[in-house]
Motif scaffolding. Structure first.
Motif, PDB file in Angstrom:
ATOM      1  N   HIS A 171      -3.210 -30.045   8.259  1.00 42.99           N
ATOM      2  CA  HIS A 171      -2.777 -29.179   9.362  1.00 42.99           C
ATOM      3  C   HIS A 171      -2.267 -30.012  10.545  1.00 42.99           C
ATOM      4  O   HIS A 171      -1.186 -29.746  11.084  1.00 42.99           O
ATOM      5  CB  HIS A 171      -3.923 -28.281   9.805  1.00 42.99           C
ATOM      6  N   ASN A 172      -3.035 -31.018  10.951  1.00 40.57           N
ATOM      7  CA  ASN A 172      -2.641 -31.825  12.110  1.00 40.57           C
ATOM      8  C   ASN A 172      -1.413 -32.683  11.820  1.00 40.57           C
ATOM      9  O   ASN A 172      -0.586 -32.906  12.712  1.00 40.57           O
ATOM     10  CB  ASN A 172      -3.804 -32.690  12.579  1.00 40.57           C
ATOM     11  N   GLU A 231       1.057 -31.792   9.990  1.00 37.21           N
ATOM     12  CA  GLU A 231       2.182 -30.868  10.100  1.00 37.21           C
ATOM     13  C   GLU A 231       2.429 -30.433  11.543  1.00 37.21           C
ATOM     14  O   GLU A 231       3.568 -30.217  11.940  1.00 37.21           O
ATOM     15  CB  GLU A 231       1.929 -29.629   9.235  1.00 37.21           C
ATOM     16  N   LYS A 232       1.369 -30.319  12.310  1.00 41.47           N
ATOM     17  CA  LYS A 232       1.454 -29.786  13.673  1.00 41.47           C
ATOM     18  C   LYS A 232       1.947 -30.813  14.700  1.00 41.47           C
ATOM     19  O   LYS A 232       2.756 -30.492  15.563  1.00 41.47           O
ATOM     20  CB  LYS A 232       0.079 -29.264  14.095  1.00 41.47           C
ATOM     21  N   PHE A 233       1.451 -32.062  14.609  1.00 37.97           N
ATOM     22  CA  PHE A 233       1.749 -33.056  15.637  1.00 37.97           C
ATOM     23  C   PHE A 233       2.861 -34.006  15.201  1.00 37.97           C
ATOM     24  O   PHE A 233       2.928 -34.397  14.038  1.00 37.97           O
ATOM     25  CB  PHE A 233       0.491 -33.867  15.975  1.00 37.97           C
ATOM     26  N   PRO A 234       3.702 -34.418  16.154  1.00 37.46           N
ATOM     27  CA  PRO A 234       4.779 -35.356  15.817  1.00 37.46           C
ATOM     28  C   PRO A 234       4.215 -36.747  15.524  1.00 37.46           C
ATOM     29  O   PRO A 234       3.090 -37.067  15.923  1.00 37.46           O
ATOM     30  CB  PRO A 234       5.640 -35.374  17.081  1.00 37.46           C
ATOM     31  N   THR A 255       4.722 -39.419  16.861  1.00 38.65           N
ATOM     32  CA  THR A 255       4.449 -40.191  18.077  1.00 38.65           C
ATOM     33  C   THR A 255       3.084 -39.852  18.681  1.00 38.65           C
ATOM     34  O   THR A 255       2.616 -40.557  19.570  1.00 38.65           O
ATOM     35  CB  THR A 255       5.535 -39.921  19.132  1.00 38.65           C
ATOM     36  N   LYS A 256       2.448 -38.794  18.200  1.00 40.47           N
ATOM     37  CA  LYS A 256       1.134 -38.377  18.708  1.00 40.47           C
ATOM     38  C   LYS A 256       0.039 -39.131  17.963  1.00 40.47           C
ATOM     39  O   LYS A 256      -0.110 -39.012  16.757  1.00 40.47           O
ATOM     40  CB  LYS A 256       0.964 -36.866  18.505  1.00 40.47           C
ATOM     41  N   ALA A 281      -3.487 -40.076  16.511  1.00 41.67           N
ATOM     42  CA  ALA A 281      -4.736 -39.439  16.094  1.00 41.67           C
ATOM     43  C   ALA A 281      -5.903 -40.371  16.381  1.00 41.67           C
ATOM     44  O   ALA A 281      -6.972 -39.937  16.778  1.00 41.67           O
ATOM     45  CB  ALA A 281      -4.680 -39.118  14.605  1.00 41.67           C
ATOM     46  N   SER A 316      -0.888 -42.290  13.654  1.00 43.36           N
ATOM     47  CA  SER A 316      -0.565 -40.868  13.787  1.00 43.36           C
ATOM     48  C   SER A 316      -1.359 -40.070  12.759  1.00 43.36           C
ATOM     49  O   SER A 316      -1.986 -40.627  11.861  1.00 43.36           O
ATOM     50  CB  SER A 316       0.937 -40.639  13.555  1.00 43.36           C
ATOM     51  N   TRP A 317      -1.306 -38.756  12.897  1.00 46.95           N
ATOM     52  CA  TRP A 317      -1.980 -37.900  11.924  1.00 46.95           C
ATOM     53  C   TRP A 317      -1.375 -38.096  10.538  1.00 46.95           C
ATOM     54  O   TRP A 317      -2.078 -38.076   9.535  1.00 46.95           O
ATOM     55  CB  TRP A 317      -1.899 -36.438  12.351  1.00 46.95           C
ATOM     56  N   GLN A 318      -0.053 -38.304  10.472  1.00 52.09           N
ATOM     57  CA  GLN A 318       0.593 -38.532   9.181  1.00 52.09           C
ATOM     58  C   GLN A 318       0.152 -39.869   8.585  1.00 52.09           C
ATOM     59  O   GLN A 318      -0.085 -39.972   7.383  1.00 52.09           O
ATOM     60  CB  GLN A 318       2.121 -38.478   9.313  1.00 52.09           C
TER      61      GLN A 318
END
Length: 97
Positions: free
Chosen positions: A14-15, A17-20, A22-23, A25, A38-40
């Protein structure tokens, strides 16, 4: 997200998909320099680690100890194992039963 119970892998997906990208985690210091994941990045590491464990025979309900004395494993390790259906427990260096 669905009404199904939230699991750690579902939250990661979910995160991611939700956050770019550059964000951040997670941030950790490596040789005095802050590194951001990042979340990815986190989701990719969880997936790769879980697939590697499965290839080695790690199965649902197996257990894995995580060395909490190492920053990267303390942050990333516990998130990787639930992707296999397994469980983690913390191993603190210098602590004996």
């Amino acid at each position: 997200m669905s009404d199904l119970p939230m699991t750690f892998p579902k939250i990661l997906i979910h995160n991611a998909e939700k956050f770019p990208p550059t964000k951040a985690a997670i941030r950790e210091k490596d040789l005095g320099i802050w590194q951001a994941y990042s979340w990815q990045d986190y989701l990719d590491q969880v997936r790769d680690f879980a697939l590697g464990l499965a290839a080695l025979g790690f199965e649902k309900e197996n257990r894995m100890a995580i060395d909490r004395g190492q920053p990267a494993s303390a942050l990333l390790g516990p998130g990787r194992v639930p992707g296999t259906g397994g469980r983690t427990c913390s191993a603190l260096p210098g602590r004996h039963p």
